[in-house]
Design an enzyme around this catalytic site. Structure first.
Site, PDB file in Angstrom:
ATOM      1  N   HIS A  13      48.279   6.334  46.880  1.00  0.00           N
ATOM      2  CA  HIS A  13      48.169   7.310  47.967  1.00  0.00           C
ATOM      3  C   HIS A  13      48.865   8.598  47.531  1.00  0.00           C
ATOM      4  O   HIS A  13      50.029   8.570  47.126  1.00  0.00           O
ATOM      5  CB  HIS A  13      48.831   6.764  49.233  1.00  0.00           C
ATOM      6  CG  HIS A  13      48.188   5.516  49.744  1.00  0.00           C
ATOM      7  ND1 HIS A  13      47.258   5.518  50.753  1.00  0.00           N
ATOM      8  CD2 HIS A  13      48.336   4.216  49.378  1.00  0.00           C
ATOM      9  CE1 HIS A  13      46.858   4.279  50.994  1.00  0.00           C
ATOM     10  NE2 HIS A  13      47.503   3.471  50.174  1.00  0.00           N
ATOM     11  N   GLU A 192      46.831  -7.754  52.806  1.00  0.00           N
ATOM     12  CA  GLU A 192      48.199  -7.317  52.497  1.00  0.00           C
ATOM     13  C   GLU A 192      49.094  -7.765  53.640  1.00  0.00           C
ATOM     14  O   GLU A 192      49.762  -8.793  53.565  1.00  0.00           O
ATOM     15  CB  GLU A 192      48.244  -5.802  52.308  1.00  0.00           C
ATOM     16  CG  GLU A 192      49.631  -5.257  51.996  1.00  0.00           C
ATOM     17  CD  GLU A 192      49.704  -3.738  52.074  1.00  0.00           C
ATOM     18  OE1 GLU A 192      50.704  -3.183  51.569  1.00  0.00           O
ATOM     19  OE2 GLU A 192      48.802  -3.110  52.657  1.00  0.00           O
ATOM     20  N   ASP A 270      50.550   2.018  44.305  1.00  0.00           N
ATOM     21  CA  ASP A 270      50.467   2.195  45.757  1.00  0.00           C
ATOM     22  C   ASP A 270      51.170   3.466  46.240  1.00  0.00           C
ATOM     23  O   ASP A 270      50.547   4.512  46.380  1.00  0.00           O
ATOM     24  CB  ASP A 270      51.002   0.945  46.454  1.00  0.00           C
ATOM     25  CG  ASP A 270      50.514   0.797  47.890  1.00  0.00           C
ATOM     26  OD1 ASP A 270      49.608   1.553  48.306  1.00  0.00           O
ATOM     27  OD2 ASP A 270      51.023  -0.082  48.607  1.00  0.00           O
TER      28      ASP A 270
END
EC number: 3.5.4.2
Length: 322
Positions: A13, A192, A270
């Protein structure tokens, strides 16, 4: 040692990759107090709620098109310095709107950062536009329509992120239909926070080429076989999973079990500085915590290139650089 290996990242991200030193400089520039979220050069949070608060506060210091160009360039420069040849960045045009910059200027800044970084190091990068579940299906459809109509060659994929417990995947299937019809690659966060059922939902409703995380699929061995049979690629982020307590430690993390079951797996970071990790560390963990040798790690990198949302010519060039 994995430092010499070529690296590829499919799941990161953009705002979550903001280097603390750059964020600190940006905070000074805008006179924003970050003392609660940034101490001794590291982001500070203690649970999922405070992680989200910290993430939002960090995002506040990136306001202009040039800010986003600088953020993107800085992160890609960091990746290039550790032998990364390709990166996919998850971006939210809705975020650009919410901060008053506008989706077009936000994306334009990010694309300029990609251009600058590539000019220096040759690193390739593409953008995955994401919708956010917690803003509801209409917002996610809007993000898909934006990606579909953008006509931007760097926007090559569509994603669904945000709070996994907000609705079922089917609630957002229209957005994925729009993205699919536009020729965008499809990936989705699942497996997740929520269990194996969220991965099954994603396969049923979206039929994605890839799944972000997906590790909770290990709780259903029939589902693991389904992933392997379909060739659905998992974007696995072990450091993130430990930081957010999806698993208590690396010994209990299923990366190796998934790979040995025939599921195509890749390695990503991530939101790296928030989880006190980096793509370099994730590659090192593949060797040190999971026992993969260099050939096995290279194979995962090859899987990532083969699953990348790029044209055939770019894929061939990336494979030649391995």
């Amino acid at each position: 040692m994995t430092s010499h290996l070529k690296k590829v990242e499919l799941h990161c991200h953009l705002e979550g990759a903001a280097p603390p030193a750059l964020t600190e400089a940006q905070a000074r520039k805008y006179g924003i107090d970050m003392s609660e979220q940034l101490r001794d050069g590291a982001y500070v949070w203690h649970d999922f709620a405070s992680f989200l608060e910290c993430y939002d506060k960090v995002s506040e210091v990136y306001k202009t098109e040039e800010d986003y160009a600088l953020l993107t360039e800085t992160y890609l420069d960091e990746l290039a310095a550790i032998n990364t040849i390709y990166s996919e960045l998850i971006v939210s045009p809705d975020h650009g709107k919410r901060i008053g910059l506008g989706a077009d200027a936000y994306i334009s800044g990010v694309c300029e950062g990609i251009r600058r970084a590539k000019e220096k190091s040759g690193i390739e990068a593409r953008l995955i536009v994401t919708g956010e579940r917690h803003f509801g299906p209409d917002s996610v459809i809007g993000a898909a329509e934006y990606a579909a109509k953008a006509g931007n060659p760097l926007i090559t994929g569509f994603n669904l992120a945000g709070e996994e417990r907000m609705g079922r995947v089917a609630d957002y299937s229209r957005a994925f239909d729009i993205a699919r019809d536009a020729g965008l690659g499809l990936t989705i966060h699942a497996g997740e926070v929520c269990g194996a059922f969220s991965v099954a939902d994603a396969l049923d409703a979206v039929r994605p080429a890839r799944i972000g995380h997906g590790v909770r699929a290990i709780e259903d061995l029939d589902l693991v076989k389904r992933l392997a049979d379909l060739g659905t690629v998992l974007e696995v982020c072990p450091g993130s999973n430990i930081a957010l307590r999806v698993y208590p430690d690396f010994a209990s993390h299923p990366l190796r079990r998934l790979k040995e079951a025939g599921v195509p797996v890749t390695i990503s970071s991530d939101d790296p500085p928030f989880f006190h990790t980096s793509l370099e560390r994730e590659y090192a963990l593949a060797a040190e915590a999971f026992g993969f040798d260099n050939a096995e790690i290279d194979a995962m990198t090859r899987t990532a290139i083969e699953a990348a949302f790029v044209d055939a010519q770019t894929r061939k060039a990336l494979l030649a650089r391995l």
